[in-house]
Write a protein that holds these residues in place. Sequence first.
Motif, PDB file in Angstrom:
ATOM      1  N   LEU A  20       0.853  -1.184   0.000  1.00  0.00           N
ATOM      2  CA  LEU A  20       0.000   0.000   0.000  1.00  0.00           C
ATOM      3  C   LEU A  20       0.893   1.239   0.000  1.00  0.00           C
ATOM      4  CD1 LEU A  20      -2.766  -1.057   2.565  1.00  0.00           C
ATOM      5  CD2 LEU A  20      -2.967  -0.978   0.073  1.00  0.00           C
ATOM      6  N   PRO A  21       0.370   2.406  -0.393  1.00  0.00           N
ATOM      7  CA  PRO A  21       1.228   3.587  -0.556  1.00  0.00           C
ATOM      8  C   PRO A  21       1.574   4.312   0.747  1.00  0.00           C
ATOM      9  CG  PRO A  21      -1.008   4.099  -1.227  1.00  0.00           C
ATOM     10  CD  PRO A  21      -0.983   2.623  -0.953  1.00  0.00           C
ATOM     11  N   GLY A  22       2.345   3.653   1.591  1.00  0.00           N
ATOM     12  CA  GLY A  22       2.880   4.283   2.791  1.00  0.00           C
ATOM     13  C   GLY A  22       4.391   4.377   2.688  1.00  0.00           C
ATOM     14  N   PHE A  23       4.978   5.313   3.419  1.00  0.00           N
ATOM     15  CA  PHE A  23       6.431   5.423   3.437  1.00  0.00           C
ATOM     16  C   PHE A  23       7.053   4.139   3.984  1.00  0.00           C
ATOM     17  CE2 PHE A  23       6.493  10.345   3.978  1.00  0.00           C
ATOM     18  CZ  PHE A  23       6.304  10.500   2.616  1.00  0.00           C
ATOM     19  N   THR A  24       8.273   3.854   3.537  1.00  0.00           N
ATOM     20  CA  THR A  24       9.019   2.732   4.103  1.00  0.00           C
ATOM     21  C   THR A  24       9.081   2.862   5.616  1.00  0.00           C
ATOM     22  OG1 THR A  24      10.374   2.484   2.120  1.00  0.00           O
ATOM     23  CG2 THR A  24      11.275   1.611   4.170  1.00  0.00           C
ATOM     24  N   GLN A  25       8.819   1.764   6.302  1.00  0.00           N
ATOM     25  CA  GLN A  25       8.830   1.665   7.752  1.00  0.00           C
ATOM     26  C   GLN A  25       7.444   1.862   8.359  1.00  0.00           C
ATOM     27  OE1 GLN A  25      12.545   3.209   9.447  1.00  0.00           O
ATOM     28  NE2 GLN A  25      11.505   3.553  11.384  1.00  0.00           N
ATOM     29  N   THR A  26       6.429   2.171   7.532  1.00  0.00           N
ATOM     30  CA  THR A  26       5.075   2.289   8.071  1.00  0.00           C
ATOM     31  C   THR A  26       4.403   0.923   8.062  1.00  0.00           C
ATOM     32  OG1 THR A  26       4.162   2.864   5.890  1.00  0.00           O
ATOM     33  CG2 THR A  26       4.815   4.675   7.331  1.00  0.00           C
ATOM     34  N   ALA A  27       3.685   0.634   9.122  1.00  0.00           N
ATOM     35  CA  ALA A  27       3.030  -0.667   9.264  1.00  0.00           C
ATOM     36  C   ALA A  27       1.844  -0.519  10.201  1.00  0.00           C
ATOM     37  CB  ALA A  27       4.029  -1.703   9.779  1.00  0.00           C
ATOM     38  N   ALA A  28       1.151  -1.624  10.414  1.00  0.00           N
ATOM     39  CA  ALA A  28      -0.025  -1.612  11.285  1.00  0.00           C
ATOM     40  C   ALA A  28      -0.128  -2.937  12.023  1.00  0.00           C
ATOM     41  CB  ALA A  28      -1.290  -1.362  10.467  1.00  0.00           C
ATOM     42  N   LEU A  29      -0.685  -2.864  13.208  1.00  0.00           N
ATOM     43  CA  LEU A  29      -0.892  -4.041  14.048  1.00  0.00           C
ATOM     44  C   LEU A  29      -2.369  -4.096  14.397  1.00  0.00           C
ATOM     45  CD1 LEU A  29       0.377  -6.369  15.716  1.00  0.00           C
ATOM     46  CD2 LEU A  29       0.750  -4.714  17.552  1.00  0.00           C
ATOM     47  N   HIS A  30      -2.990  -5.264  14.192  1.00  0.00           N
ATOM     48  CA  HIS A  30      -4.425  -5.413  14.404  1.00  0.00           C
ATOM     49  C   HIS A  30      -4.707  -6.576  15.359  1.00  0.00           C
ATOM     50  CE1 HIS A  30      -4.814  -3.098  10.610  1.00  0.00           C
ATOM     51  NE2 HIS A  30      -3.943  -3.950  10.117  1.00  0.00           N
ATOM     52  N   ILE A  31      -5.637  -6.367  16.283  1.00  0.00           N
ATOM     53  CA  ILE A  31      -6.165  -7.492  17.046  1.00  0.00           C
ATOM     54  C   ILE A  31      -7.597  -7.720  16.587  1.00  0.00           C
ATOM     55  CG2 ILE A  31      -4.654  -7.176  19.025  1.00  0.00           C
ATOM     56  CD1 ILE A  31      -7.009  -5.997  20.526  1.00  0.00           C
ATOM     57  N   VAL A  32      -7.997  -8.985  16.607  1.00  0.00           N
ATOM     58  CA  VAL A  32      -9.261  -9.372  15.994  1.00  0.00           C
ATOM     59  C   VAL A  32     -10.302  -9.775  17.018  1.00  0.00           C
ATOM     60  CG1 VAL A  32     -10.285 -10.878  14.237  1.00  0.00           C
ATOM     61  CG2 VAL A  32      -7.910 -10.173  14.016  1.00  0.00           C
ATOM     62  N   ASN A  33      -9.866 -10.195  18.203  1.00  0.00           N
ATOM     63  CA  ASN A  33     -10.822 -10.719  19.179  1.00  0.00           C
ATOM     64  C   ASN A  33     -10.355 -10.433  20.601  1.00  0.00           C
ATOM     65  OD1 ASN A  33      -8.797 -12.741  19.762  1.00  0.00           O
ATOM     66  ND2 ASN A  33      -9.495 -13.833  17.924  1.00  0.00           N
ATOM     67  N   GLU A  34     -11.047 -11.026  21.544  1.00  0.00           N
ATOM     68  CA  GLU A  34     -10.774 -10.758  22.961  1.00  0.00           C
ATOM     69  C   GLU A  34      -9.648 -11.615  23.528  1.00  0.00           C
ATOM     70  OE1 GLU A  34     -12.246  -8.360  24.462  1.00  0.00           O
ATOM     71  OE2 GLU A  34     -13.819  -7.922  22.990  1.00  0.00           O
ATOM     72  N   ARG A  35      -9.039 -12.451  22.715  1.00  0.00           N
ATOM     73  CA  ARG A  35      -7.999 -13.344  23.217  1.00  0.00           C
ATOM     74  C   ARG A  35      -6.690 -12.613  23.506  1.00  0.00           C
ATOM     75  NH1 ARG A  35      -8.895 -18.939  21.924  1.00  0.00           N
ATOM     76  NH2 ARG A  35      -6.638 -19.243  21.866  1.00  0.00           N
ATOM     77  N   VAL A  36      -6.553 -11.383  22.986  1.00  0.00           N
ATOM     78  CA  VAL A  36      -5.315 -10.621  23.145  1.00  0.00           C
ATOM     79  C   VAL A  36      -5.514  -9.543  24.204  1.00  0.00           C
ATOM     80  CG1 VAL A  36      -3.590  -9.199  21.983  1.00  0.00           C
ATOM     81  CG2 VAL A  36      -4.745 -11.042  20.728  1.00  0.00           C
ATOM     82  N   ASP A  37      -4.569  -9.428  25.114  1.00  0.00           N
ATOM     83  CA  ASP A  37      -4.586  -8.420  26.180  1.00  0.00           C
ATOM     84  C   ASP A  37      -4.085  -7.095  25.615  1.00  0.00           C
ATOM     85  OD1 ASP A  37      -4.104  -6.773  28.370  1.00  0.00           O
ATOM     86  OD2 ASP A  37      -3.357  -8.399  29.629  1.00  0.00           O
ATOM     87  N   CYS A  38      -4.997  -6.138  25.409  1.00  0.00           N
ATOM     88  CA  CYS A  38      -4.614  -4.849  24.822  1.00  0.00           C
ATOM     89  C   CYS A  38      -3.614  -4.101  25.692  1.00  0.00           C
ATOM     90  CB  CYS A  38      -5.858  -3.986  24.603  1.00  0.00           C
ATOM     91  SG  CYS A  38      -6.934  -4.558  23.283  1.00  0.00           S
ATOM     92  N   GLY A  39      -3.786  -4.179  26.998  1.00  0.00           N
ATOM     93  CA  GLY A  39      -2.872  -3.486  27.898  1.00  0.00           C
ATOM     94  C   GLY A  39      -1.457  -4.013  27.773  1.00  0.00           C
ATOM     95  N   LYS A  40      -1.317  -5.331  27.717  1.00  0.00           N
ATOM     96  CA  LYS A  40       0.008  -5.931  27.558  1.00  0.00           C
ATOM     97  C   LYS A  40       0.597  -5.564  26.205  1.00  0.00           C
ATOM     98  CE  LYS A  40       3.432  -8.772  28.485  1.00  0.00           C
ATOM     99  NZ  LYS A  40       4.466  -8.408  29.470  1.00  0.00           N
ATOM    100  N   LEU A  41      -0.237  -5.549  25.174  1.00  0.00           N
ATOM    101  CA  LEU A  41       0.243  -5.214  23.845  1.00  0.00           C
ATOM    102  C   LEU A  41       0.745  -3.774  23.781  1.00  0.00           C
ATOM    103  CD1 LEU A  41       0.685  -6.077  20.946  1.00  0.00           C
ATOM    104  CD2 LEU A  41      -1.691  -5.497  20.453  1.00  0.00           C
TER     105      LEU A  41
END
Length: 489
Positions: free
Chosen positions: A225-246
């Motif tokens: 996708l047209p983002g600068f080099t080094q741009t990225a994204a992190l996604h969580i999909v459900n409740e199994r992941v601890d957002c605070g820890k992440l």
Amino acid sequence: MEKQLTDYREYEELYERLAAYARSDYYPFHMPAHKRAGLTFTNPYQIDITEIEGFDNLYHAQDILLNAQQRLAQIFQSKRSWFLINGSTGGILSAIGALVKRGDHVLIARNCHKSVYHAIKLFQLKADYVYPELMECGIQGNIKPDAVEEALKHQAQTRLVVITSPTYDGIVSDIREIAEIAHKYGANVMVDEAHGAHLALSTYFPDSALSQGADLVVHSLHKTLPGFTQTAALHIVNERVDCGKLEETLRIFQSSSPSYLLMASIDRCVGLLERSGKQLFETYQKRLLRFYEAAQKLKHLHVLTEKDYKTYAAWTVDHGKILISTRGTRINGVKLYDLLLERYRLQMELYSAEYVLAMTSIMDTQEGFDRLFWALLEIDRELDNTEEMLEDNRTEQLLQKVYAPREKVMEISDTDDYNVEETRIENSIGKVCAEYIYLYPPGIPMIVPGEVMTQELADILESCRKLGLQVQGTRDKQYKKILTVAYNE
């Protein structure tokens, strides 16, 4: 390259060379996906700021950055999404750190990115591997769900499964079935979808892991996708992941001074997708279909299609990765790569022994696709004047062995408990390797610390060098020595 690309000033050499390259007519079939002609952007110095009043804080987002990340989550239909300004690498380290405890068992695809191996070392994890089958030309196929289940049966304490899908070559695994199996055994699933940020945005491409049951997904926005080099994204999909820890691990593995230029690039990318994504992907699909149809005219070179992938170990494939096979001709992947670069000024993403990879995106032009097709057609016609290569399985046999399983005698992190020594490769047979050796790109290790060096691998390394492939990872840049564990010191 021509003189204009090397006639730079004595000082500011990097900048001057980049500026000269930008003025040239080299066409980029490589990352980043903005193809050097992306969205309009103001003078970067004018908007390069720190966390001043009115511009929020990435690690305590409450205003403009919170809204921007919510828009990102909406585009990708995730439960929650974060901007990454240290690339997918920062996201992978953060994600694994949030999903495991020190010493946990993890199951990873052997063709995972090196950042996954770095996380294994940092968190002192116990790693087991699941191997993809090899396709024609040495391309690594998908990870089979039954192989994942077999591995989990043997190690019930596994807490995390890590899969790369799509791969560098565009091979997609059946994430839905893998996730169902992993969850049955109590393991979370993280998918390194760095090369597939576009999958969720068009039905022409395979389904994204975001909709296939993965718990956490990492995207490199700059790859497809047209983002600068080094741009990225992190996604969580459900409740199994601890957002605070992440969020805690994100603060650890990303810069404490996140670049507003990179965050603005992500924001601009999201805005483009919101405004024009449907139209851009429809045009992109038409151009790809037109190219694949035209490529059927080639008689010697071969552009891999859906039919080829179904014949081999590929569950499905990302058509945005164009793989051009040289198998059965008098040229190899290295020679084709050089021809396209030097004669036609087409910069490919990578080469291997028997193929070349062109990376495409919504920002590619029809002119770019046409240039690639006519270049391939001209080279193909020149091959009419050469005899077909006799059937020779030596290269194929080599590629089959490059990523073969190695004997593991200790975990990656355990090698830190020993002194190490530089050993000439010919004298390292039977010794425990203390560093990585991989072909780059894509950076998949042939051997990792804690595994035993063999004569077969030493021969493979020599063959790879003779083929012109890039062997990397060792401290010795001449690749004549490797670090091995010194037991007796």
